[in-house]
Each structure stands twice: as C-alpha cells, then as structure tokens.
Design a protein around this motif. Structure first.
Motif, PDB file in Angstrom:
ATOM      1  N   ILE A 201       0.854  -1.201   0.000  1.00  0.00           N
ATOM      2  CA  ILE A 201       0.000   0.000   0.000  1.00  0.00           C
ATOM      3  C   ILE A 201       0.890   1.251   0.000  1.00  0.00           C
ATOM      4  CG2 ILE A 201      -1.643   1.375   1.347  1.00  0.00           C
ATOM      5  CD1 ILE A 201      -2.788  -1.288   2.442  1.00  0.00           C
ATOM      6  N   ILE A 202       1.869   1.254   0.882  1.00  0.00           N
ATOM      7  CA  ILE A 202       2.775   2.403   0.979  1.00  0.00           C
ATOM      8  C   ILE A 202       3.548   2.593  -0.324  1.00  0.00           C
ATOM      9  CG2 ILE A 202       4.848   3.255   2.167  1.00  0.00           C
ATOM     10  CD1 ILE A 202       3.670   1.640   4.675  1.00  0.00           C
TER      11      ILE A 202
ATOM     12  N   PHE B  50       1.810   4.539  -3.173  1.00  0.00           N
ATOM     13  CA  PHE B  50       1.867   6.008  -3.096  1.00  0.00           C
ATOM     14  C   PHE B  50       3.280   6.525  -3.372  1.00  0.00           C
ATOM     15  CE2 PHE B  50      -1.907   4.915  -0.561  1.00  0.00           C
ATOM     16  CZ  PHE B  50      -2.837   5.642  -1.284  1.00  0.00           C
ATOM     17  N   GLU B  51       4.284   5.771  -2.933  1.00  0.00           N
ATOM     18  CA  GLU B  51       5.670   6.181  -3.178  1.00  0.00           C
ATOM     19  C   GLU B  51       5.964   6.236  -4.682  1.00  0.00           C
ATOM     20  OE1 GLU B  51       8.530   3.959  -0.925  1.00  0.00           O
ATOM     21  OE2 GLU B  51      10.232   4.988  -1.856  1.00  0.00           O
TER      22      GLU B  51
ATOM     23  N   ALA C 173       4.575   9.449  -5.976  1.00  0.00           N
ATOM     24  CA  ALA C 173       5.315  10.630  -5.518  1.00  0.00           C
ATOM     25  C   ALA C 173       6.655  10.750  -6.242  1.00  0.00           C
ATOM     26  CB  ALA C 173       5.529  10.561  -4.006  1.00  0.00           C
ATOM     27  N   ARG C 174       7.223   9.629  -6.636  1.00  0.00           N
ATOM     28  CA  ARG C 174       8.522   9.636  -7.307  1.00  0.00           C
ATOM     29  C   ARG C 174       8.486  10.253  -8.701  1.00  0.00           C
ATOM     30  NH1 ARG C 174      12.943   6.664  -5.916  1.00  0.00           N
ATOM     31  NH2 ARG C 174      12.818   5.628  -3.902  1.00  0.00           N
TER      32      ARG C 174
ATOM     33  N   ILE D  47      -3.387   4.058   6.922  1.00  0.00           N
ATOM     34  CA  ILE D  47      -2.181   4.234   6.094  1.00  0.00           C
ATOM     35  C   ILE D  47      -2.536   5.050   4.849  1.00  0.00           C
ATOM     36  CG2 ILE D  47      -0.491   3.051   4.625  1.00  0.00           C
ATOM     37  CD1 ILE D  47      -0.627   0.652   6.587  1.00  0.00           C
TER      38      ILE D  47
ATOM     39  N   PHE E  74      -1.522   9.364   3.427  1.00  0.00           N
ATOM     40  CA  PHE E  74      -1.063   9.911   2.142  1.00  0.00           C
ATOM     41  C   PHE E  74      -2.104  10.860   1.542  1.00  0.00           C
ATOM     42  CE2 PHE E  74       1.435   5.984   2.631  1.00  0.00           C
ATOM     43  CZ  PHE E  74       2.703   6.551   2.563  1.00  0.00           C
TER      44      PHE E  74
ATOM     45  N   THR F   8       4.651  16.613  -2.305  1.00  0.00           N
ATOM     46  CA  THR F   8       5.167  15.326  -2.799  1.00  0.00           C
ATOM     47  C   THR F   8       6.448  14.930  -2.061  1.00  0.00           C
ATOM     48  OG1 THR F   8       6.175  16.474  -4.679  1.00  0.00           O
ATOM     49  CG2 THR F   8       4.055  15.407  -5.053  1.00  0.00           C
TER      50      THR F   8
ATOM     51  N   ILE G 184       5.207  13.309   1.032  1.00  0.00           N
ATOM     52  CA  ILE G 184       4.696  11.961   0.748  1.00  0.00           C
ATOM     53  C   ILE G 184       5.853  10.973   0.605  1.00  0.00           C
ATOM     54  CG2 ILE G 184       3.517  10.558  -1.010  1.00  0.00           C
ATOM     55  CD1 ILE G 184       1.693  13.078  -1.465  1.00  0.00           C
ATOM     56  N   LEU G 185       6.898  11.395  -0.116  1.00  0.00           N
ATOM     57  CA  LEU G 185       8.073  10.527  -0.289  1.00  0.00           C
ATOM     58  C   LEU G 185       8.748  10.238   1.046  1.00  0.00           C
ATOM     59  CD1 LEU G 185      10.236  11.444  -3.404  1.00  0.00           C
ATOM     60  CD2 LEU G 185       9.298   9.227  -2.740  1.00  0.00           C
TER      61      LEU G 185
ATOM     62  N   ALA H 141       6.574   7.838   3.045  1.00  0.00           N
ATOM     63  CA  ALA H 141       6.602   6.488   2.462  1.00  0.00           C
ATOM     64  C   ALA H 141       7.930   5.797   2.786  1.00  0.00           C
ATOM     65  CB  ALA H 141       6.399   6.563   0.952  1.00  0.00           C
TER      66      ALA H 141
ATOM     67  N   GLY I 146       7.513   2.214   4.819  1.00  0.00           N
ATOM     68  CA  GLY I 146       7.410   0.962   4.070  1.00  0.00           C
ATOM     69  C   GLY I 146       8.687   0.154   4.014  1.00  0.00           C
TER      70      GLY I 146
END
Lengths: 289, 289
Positions: A114-115, A118-119, A122-123, B114, B118, B133, B136-137, B140, B144
């Motif tokens: 799940i995490i 989103f990563e 964001a990348r 979780i 985000f 962002t 968020i990174l 994450a 994770g």
C-alpha cells in the motif's frame, strides 16, 4: 512498447526498489511473491488503455499510475486472503502469502505494498507535480475510507449493508481508479471517466458471481462458493444464470457507450470488448452481439 | 494556536473526512477509536517543533504533515497489536482495536489509516505541490520497505537480524520522518535533520527498554516484558539499568548538539529536553545535567 511490457517493467522496478539495501530478506521476497507472476493485470491494462486513448503524453506518469494501481490491488488480495477474512490457501494457483510465508509477513506485505503504491506516484512528481498529486488523491479515494476498497471490505462486518455503496466500493472502486487515473496521467480531467470505470466494475462483479457459481475449485485456483458461504449479495442468486448473463451484456454495452470523446475512442471500445471476453470464460466468445 | 490544538484539529478533520457519506459505520467508528484520544503525540509534536524552528511559513502543510505522521503511527499500533504479532489486549489503557471491534476491522482500520495519511498530504498539494510530494516521499520511505517501520517489523520474522537496520527502521524511522517532514513542510531541506530524528529514535528505544524492564503492567497499560519474551535485542539486557540510563543521556546530549542552525534552534533544544523528561518516568526530572 506493448502495454503488458510497460506494466510488468514498472511493477518490477518498484518491487526491486522496495527490496534494496539491508531489507529483511523474507519480507523483501514476499513483496515479489505477492505481485508476480500477476493475474490478468486487468486494472492497469484499462488504465494504460485510457491513457493511450487520451494521448499518453507522459508515459512515465502512466507507467507509474499503472504500477501503483496494480500494487494496491495485490495488497488488497494479500489482506483479503488472511485467516480473519477469506482464509484462502490458494491465490492464482499458488499458496497465498500467509501460507507461503506466515501471517505476520502477510500483514506487512500488504502494508508495504500500500505504501509503495503512493511512493511510486510521488517519485514521478518531478514530471508533473499537479498530475502526480491528483493521481495520489484518486488512488487514495478509491482505496481507503469512506468509499474505497477498504470501505467495501468493511461493509462485510456490518449487520445491515448498503448494497449500492458495498458493490461500488468493493468491486467498482479500483476500476473507477483505473479509468480516472489513466485520464489524469495523460492530462485529462477525470470526471467524465467515472462512468466507464463504474460500469466495468459492475460487469466484473456479475462476472465474478457467475464464475463463482459455475466453475469448480481446480479451474479457478481458489475455493468456490465463498460469496454464498458468507451470505454476500450475488447476481446469480438474485437473477439466475441467464438473468445474470443478460445483465452483464447490458452493463458492458453501457460501458462502451459511456466512453468520453477522445482521440483513441474506437480502439478503447475494442479493448473493453476484448477484456470482457477474457474475463468471462463462461460466455461464448462473441458475447457483445 | 498551541501545537497540541493544531495537531488534534488536523487529525480530527482527517478522520471526519474518512467517516463521511455512506461509509460502513463500525469501520468508520474504529478509525476514530484507533486515533483518539491519542497518546503523547510525540512524533507530530517533534514535527511541529521543527517546522516552527524553521519558520513554519505554511501552517497548512505542517498541520497536514503532523496529522499524516501520527495517523501512520496509529495504523502501525493497530496492526502491531494483532493476534499474529503482539496479541495485545490493551493499548493506551483501553481494549486494542481487534478486541474492541474484531480482527477483520482491525486489519482494515490499519489499512485505511495508512491510505489516509497519504491522502492528507495530497490534499494540501494546492499550497505547494513540490513540498507535498516531498512529504509523501519522506513518509513512504520511513513507513514501508526497505527501511521504514514495515521493514523494522519484518526483521522480527528473520532468523538472523541486522541489529542496526532493525533498530533504525523499527523505532527510528518515524522520528526521522518527524524531523525531516517538519523541515520539508517549512521549505527547508531535510538532509541535515536526519541525525536529530535518528538520535531521538535511539533514545526512545533505550527508554522503552528501561520502561519495559522496570514498570508493571498496570502503570504501562500493556503487557510487560514483551521484548524479552520474543528474544528481541534490549539495551537493559545488554548494559544493565545504570548502563542503559548513561547511554540514554549520551544519546540525548548528542541529539541536542545535532540540531541544525535555524531561527528557532534554542527553543527546539528546550523542546527535545522536555520531551525527553516526559518519556522517561524512570529518571529524575533533570536528567540532562
């Protein structure tokens, strides 16, 4: 590059990043186990097809969106298979994650995936931060509470179920995410893509009910009759096999009719038709006639 | 507005959004149960303190970051308490989520929280998409795989443990997230804030070992001796109580010394000292001397 190749490459790249460095080895391995080899990759294929129909002007974004969506789907399967939910021994013809590893690692695999979803998004914010955050919002909305797949699963712990909300969130949510994220990745607004996703989701729900009712455990690779067992609503129980097939055809015709005007409209209609034939083994191949 | 008020308001707002509409009622209720009333809210307090020390030029971002971080922390507690992990009956003096509701709802509560973490950050992208962002990174990465709290928990399923990676990810990760996200929210670069977070994380690890060894279940609100039970590494077992206390003082002195030059440096040092006194009930109040 074919859609399939792009999807697999994007997923493999994200999983490899999650396994890097001094990561715990078994959990790292389980991330791969839970995501490859995949099933039909239907959700990211729909996402990519919508992105292509909308021009796909930034493939890095659509690749990331496709990988994020499929990884979120895989996470939900790992958690759904847990002993406290479906207690499934098999998934895609091999032992489920908690069977192949252990229950703690299955919980963590789902969490980490799940995490990771989103990563991944964001990348790619350096390509277009506005689209990246819109993708993150769309994915979160269709995954969590109050209207994502978590909500869908949560309805199964309620004494009284809002059937429309249940179906829309349980099966529909990630298909709505697929069409809307495809549009967002290509710079189109997502609203007009809601209906296509919702209709494909409804079609899958009915198709799943049909398969569940008609196929045996060996063919399906998971225990049959789960819905009946848990007393969940079911189109076959409600309408009979012929009635459910008729409803499925109606839904798919409506799905194709709902495709918004866009450069790749005709090709996308063909893709929806092809995916429909692929997911419905119980129907004659030319079911759209 | 005091930090505490900002944190509680931001968390309450996010939870209320997750409960809206036709959501399944028990899961909606469990989201609130798992996050309020909170514990000491130490991670978001550190985050806010760093943001303030860096000027806090966009409070919407630091509010969102604080809420996202604390909600991720609460999610990890819900999953850690599950029968397949710590099998904890109590958390913060009340029944754990799977005891108060059921195991399926505890899994889903963790998942939904979780995702919510985000979503909170993506929602403030209109203030500054680049910072959102980056937040968020950072979240994450510390949550994770391969180096977040999932990785930390994953080490406990390994036959052979990389102790440094284990501690850094299990206890350190969300403190590193706290200092780095505080800096990012206020437009500062996060690299120089790594050490403060890592050192606070180490201090908490040692403090937790001390509390675990010295306090009884009634005071702590959860079963004692868990670390010993599972054979996890433990500073008290390694150094004895006096040795562990000495290490704790060293780590905290180093933490304060590591604070990067910034407008609110002196005040931040006081906050770290105060938090240290708050978390270490076994030590005399003036332990930094």
């Amino acid at each position: 590059m074919p859609i399939e190749t792009r999807i697999e490459a994007a997923i493999a790249q994200a999983i490899a990043r999650g396994q890097a460095g001094p990561a715990p080895a078994r959990l790292a391995e389980a991330l791969d186990y839970a995501t490859a080899p995949g099933g039909a990759r239907i959700r990211p294929t729909i996402l990519m097809s919508v992105a292509l129909a909308c021009g796909d002007d930034c493939p890095d974004l659509s690749d990331a969106a496709a990988a994020a969506l499929e990884i979120m789907h895989c996470a939900s399967l790992v958690h759904d298979d847990l002993p406290c939910f479906d207690d499934a021994d098999l998934r895609r013809g091999k032992p489920s994650v908690h069977r192949a590893y252990c229950e703690p690692l299955a919980v963590l695999t789902g969490d980490a995936l799940i995490i990771m979803a989103f990563e991944i998004l964001a990348r790619v914010a350096d390509r277009d931060a506005g689209r990246a955050t819109a993708l993150i919002l769309a994915l979160a909305r269709r995954s969590g509470m109050p209207s994502g797949i978590c909500a869908g699963q949560g309805w199964e712990s309620e004494a009284s179920v809002d059937l429309e909300a249940y179906h829309r969130s349980k099966t529909g949510a990630l298909f709505i995410a697929a069409t809307q994220m495809g549009a967002i990745a290509a710079g189109h607004e997502p609203e007009s893509w809601y209906e296509l996703g919702a209709r494909i989701g409804s079609a899958f729900q009915v198709a799943d009910d049909l398969r569940d009712a008609l196929l045996d455990a060996e063919t399906l690779g998971k225990p049959v009759g789960q819905d009946d067992l848990h007393g969940r609503p079911n189109a076959v129980a409600e309408l009979g096999v012929q009635g459910a097939v008729a409803r499925l055809k109606d839904i798919l015709a409506g799905a194709i009719a709902s495709i918004p005007s866009c450069p790749g409209e005709a090709r996308l209609a063909m893709m929806v038709q092809m995916q429909a034939e692929r997911i419905i083994p119980v129907l004659p191949a030319r079911m759209g006639a």
